[in-house]
Design an enzyme around this catalytic site. Structure first.
Site, PDB file in Angstrom:
ATOM      1  N   THR A 166       0.874  -1.184   0.000  1.00  0.00           N
ATOM      2  CA  THR A 166       0.000   0.000   0.000  1.00  0.00           C
ATOM      3  C   THR A 166       0.911   1.234   0.000  1.00  0.00           C
ATOM      4  O   THR A 166       1.386   1.638  -1.050  1.00  0.00           O
ATOM      5  CB  THR A 166      -0.960  -0.018   1.210  1.00  0.00           C
ATOM      6  OG1 THR A 166      -0.223  -0.237   2.396  1.00  0.00           O
ATOM      7  CG2 THR A 166      -1.984  -1.124   1.040  1.00  0.00           C
ATOM      8  N   GLU A 209       5.541   4.424   7.661  1.00  0.00           N
ATOM      9  CA  GLU A 209       5.139   5.616   6.914  1.00  0.00           C
ATOM     10  C   GLU A 209       5.955   6.830   7.315  1.00  0.00           C
ATOM     11  O   GLU A 209       5.981   7.215   8.473  1.00  0.00           O
ATOM     12  CB  GLU A 209       3.649   5.875   7.120  1.00  0.00           C
ATOM     13  CG  GLU A 209       2.816   4.904   6.290  1.00  0.00           C
ATOM     14  CD  GLU A 209       1.337   5.064   6.529  1.00  0.00           C
ATOM     15  OE1 GLU A 209       0.578   4.720   5.618  1.00  0.00           O
ATOM     16  OE2 GLU A 209       0.962   5.533   7.600  1.00  0.00           O
ATOM     17  N   SER A 233     -11.066  13.880   2.029  1.00  0.00           N
ATOM     18  CA  SER A 233     -12.002  13.564   0.939  1.00  0.00           C
ATOM     19  C   SER A 233     -12.495  14.838   0.281  1.00  0.00           C
ATOM     20  O   SER A 233     -12.641  15.855   0.930  1.00  0.00           O
ATOM     21  CB  SER A 233     -13.189  12.810   1.519  1.00  0.00           C
ATOM     22  OG  SER A 233     -12.739  11.944   2.535  1.00  0.00           O
ATOM     23  N   THR A 290      -3.905  -3.911   6.846  1.00  0.00           N
ATOM     24  CA  THR A 290      -2.624  -3.444   7.332  1.00  0.00           C
ATOM     25  C   THR A 290      -1.514  -4.419   7.137  1.00  0.00           C
ATOM     26  O   THR A 290      -1.158  -4.733   6.080  1.00  0.00           O
ATOM     27  CB  THR A 290      -2.746  -3.042   8.799  1.00  0.00           C
ATOM     28  OG1 THR A 290      -2.896  -1.653   8.747  1.00  0.00           O
ATOM     29  CG2 THR A 290      -1.641  -3.416   9.727  1.00  0.00           C
ATOM     30  N   LYS A 340       3.852  -6.960   3.961  1.00  0.00           N
ATOM     31  CA  LYS A 340       3.570  -5.543   3.693  1.00  0.00           C
ATOM     32  C   LYS A 340       3.303  -4.848   5.024  1.00  0.00           C
ATOM     33  O   LYS A 340       2.901  -5.485   5.994  1.00  0.00           O
ATOM     34  CB  LYS A 340       2.414  -5.372   2.717  1.00  0.00           C
ATOM     35  CG  LYS A 340       1.054  -5.877   3.105  1.00  0.00           C
ATOM     36  CD  LYS A 340       0.131  -4.941   3.834  1.00  0.00           C
ATOM     37  CE  LYS A 340       0.089  -3.569   3.250  1.00  0.00           C
ATOM     38  NZ  LYS A 340      -0.861  -2.714   4.061  1.00  0.00           N
ATOM     39  N   ASN A 353      -0.709  10.759   6.455  1.00  0.00           N
ATOM     40  CA  ASN A 353      -1.920  10.392   7.179  1.00  0.00           C
ATOM     41  C   ASN A 353      -2.962  11.494   7.279  1.00  0.00           C
ATOM     42  O   ASN A 353      -4.078  11.250   7.742  1.00  0.00           O
ATOM     43  CB  ASN A 353      -1.562   9.875   8.566  1.00  0.00           C
ATOM     44  CG  ASN A 353      -1.000   8.480   8.489  1.00  0.00           C
ATOM     45  OD1 ASN A 353      -1.719   7.541   8.163  1.00  0.00           O
ATOM     46  ND2 ASN A 353       0.293   8.346   8.732  1.00  0.00           N
TER      47      ASN A 353
END
Lengths: 400, 400
Positions: free
Chosen positions: A150, A273, A400, A187, A176, A395
């Site tokens: 991802t 991340e 949206s 996740t 992952k 994050n």
């Protein structure tokens, strides 16, 4: 090629009798998003799964299969959509996936595991997945290791050979992350395949034991996603005698298997991340292993510790404060602390040290915290990463 | 002026018989760093303290005083240096501070509490502090409320009047945060003074009870610092009759006191390091209050939830995932979730909603999460803030 004991790391390849492939089935643009692994014979299977109450449909279904029959022959995997929090429809979609794979490969659908990672709460685009299954082949390529990515910047791979009863066997793992729960994503997934001949019960006991000191000791935010799953498939294609806990080579296998799990766990943490470095905490001389692991995990999980390391700040007070807030037993008047081998606190006495030198060492890709609790003889490790601007960016930027 | 029940918020002022002052004693440049509060008579005292094993010298010492005698007449407070992890010398330094205050004010040193916040592991600059004590006066100014600030952007103040037996009494509180452990700093302090006549035992029971639903329900990183302390001093200078749990006005006092504690707790969360907004989680219909509070606190403590709100992202999957990872009892098939009064999930069914509209509402200074667990009739609240670039900047930029 790194050599440790009786096993050797080597370039990634599938063990004897395992096949794999990956394709893009239009869940996202331009990158593979669907893959599988397949064993020419039903493989002994072991798994560990999320403890999140909202267990996703594919995780729930695969857990059930492995618990019932201890056998898998194929695992289908996708990214982008997690098929989590999708109710009864989610479970029906998993069934449709299993049946499509079953039909295509001519194997029972009860031997088909499914793993998904991605957006929580969205329905699986089943039609696209079914079209993708149609395109998957039985190859030896590594596309599946990228199909599950991802926000991961790179695939997490580890492959070792280990001698079992005079034969060279292979253990191949991939995973992952990316070091934490992905925005809207869910996740951690890891898959290990091996051609060693071993029974599922033995494999399950090993996986459960070793997960507690590997995958369960990485953290970026302490969260446990709805789709977490680690699966191991052993197909015995090396044609060695059945490996049991009494076999002379059992410990060799255990060490090699542990190495693969630990390597994948560390790779997930290092590619967290936004991360710029891997942070390792070693807690020594604890009362027992559980406490050592708890303390180590609390430290690599602290936002303050993580932010300090992003800034290459030898800010040991934050480590002390995090340690003190855990329920772990020790004498506050007698702990030692080192950062990258620089002793900063001895018997709870702050030492004078060269800040510039220590700060410079913290700029490297790996930071090692060593703590001595003088409370027993147990040790524990945990791995995390630093907290960076990019973490926040990744994050927060899915607005949206 | 906000009116709620039988008490009224009003502009900050000290209760009858309380005095205060603050000065700069050169612990830092250009801002007050040392202050005190003083009661003209010994005040009934109650406190709650850090549970961190590395309890700082001033916290340890003040806790001892309050536990032994339940009386304080003065509290000395400083920022910049926490006098934490400073061993025996740290305790001797606290003694010197107490003796200096005792001598200056002509009160027993056993009535002098001390509170420090700042760098962990550094010795207290005692000479500067003693010079500062020499300069402190018995005034009615509010400088002390700024002397304890570290990365706080503003002082946290709350002052209410409440009618007790027909007289108007005052409860005045102030606190420092800033919403979390400060870089190298340690940490949350709050002081409440009142002229109500109440015994220490009653006050202590109330403070302990109310802390669990106020200060213990804020989080920015879940850490518990070495210096955390909340003190309340009641000097009875309003000359009302002694307030006991049987008094008709006891509940009025309790409500007003609760309001002050909750207001200060929310102000600390809202002024968290780098924060742009306050995040409130309300968990309703839980099995019991402890579980409701635990779930609420887990949600406002999640980095993923916090980052999503920085990005005004109505990413409810992260809230669900965090809830599911708690040990709290509920049926995963039956929860409701709203964001800022927009119902997004009902009976665990994701609803179609206007993303743009909800995202716009998340741009405000306060985000409210409402969860219904359908598991009982208990409720719990918690407060936190968003996770921002500035959080990382503040906490990574102290590189030595």
């Amino acid at each position: 090629m790194k050599e440790t004991g009786n096993f050797k790391e080597k370039k990634f390849s599938w063990p004897t009798g395992f096949y794999s492939d990956g394709v893009n089935c239009d869940l996202r643009k331009g990158r593979p998003d669907l893959g599988w692994i397949f064993s020419k014979t039903p493989a002994q299977a072991a798994g560990v799964y999320t403890t999140n109450k909202f267990c996703a449909a594919p995780t729930k279904s695969t857990k059930q299969l492995v618990s019932d029959k201890h056998l898998l022959q194929c695992v289908l995997m996708n990214s982008v959509i997690a098929n989590s929090f999708t109710g009864h429809k989610g479970l029906l979609d998993v069934q449709s996936e299993q049946e499509a794979v079953s039909e295509k490969l001519g194997i029972p659908s009860s031997l088909v595991g499914v793993a998904s990672t991605g957006l929580i709460g969205a329905p699986l685009p089943l039609k696209k997945i079914l079209t993708g299954i149609d395109q998957l082949k039985l190859t030896k390529n590594t596309t599946a290791t990228r199909a599950i990515m991802t926000t991961d910047l790179q695939p997490k791979l580890c492959c070792v050979t280990v001698n079992i009863a005079g034969k060279s066997c292979t253990i191949t793992g991939f995973a992952k992350g990316s070091g934490m729960i992905h925005p809207k994503m869910a996740t951690m997934l890891a898959f290990i395949t091996t051609d060693v001949a071993i029974e599922a019960a033995t494999l399950q006991a090993l996986l459960t034991e070793l997960t507690s000191s590997t995958f369960n000791q990485i953290t970026v935010d302490g969260d446990t996603s709805t789709n977490d799953m680690v699966l191991t498939l052993a197909n015995g294609a090396s044609e060695t005698a059945l490996l049991t806990s009494k076999s002379p080579d059992f410990n060799n296998f255990k060490k090699a298997y542990h190495h693969v799990l630990k390597s994948l766990a560390q790779q997930i943490a290092a590619d967290g991340e936004g991360a710029t470095k891997l942070v390792e905490a070693n807690v020594n001389a604890a009362k027992n292993k559980a406490e050592a692991q708890k303390a180590a995990k609390a430290i690599v999980g602290s936002n303050l510790v993580k932010a300090a390391f992003f800034g290459a700040d030898p800010n040991w007070g934050r480590i002390i404060s995090t340690l003190g807030a855990t329920p772990v037993a020790f004498d506050p008047e007698n702990i030692d602390l080192s950062l990258n081998n620089h002793l900063l606190v001895q018997h709870s006495e702050p030492l004078v040290f060269n800040r510039e030198e220590v700060s410079k060492s913290l700029q490297s890709k790996k930071v090692i915290i060593d703590l001595n609790l003088h409370a027993g003889d147990a040790a524990g490790q945990a791995w995390g990463c630093d907290l960076t601007y990019d973490y926040v960016k990744i994050n927060a930027s899915y607005s949206s």
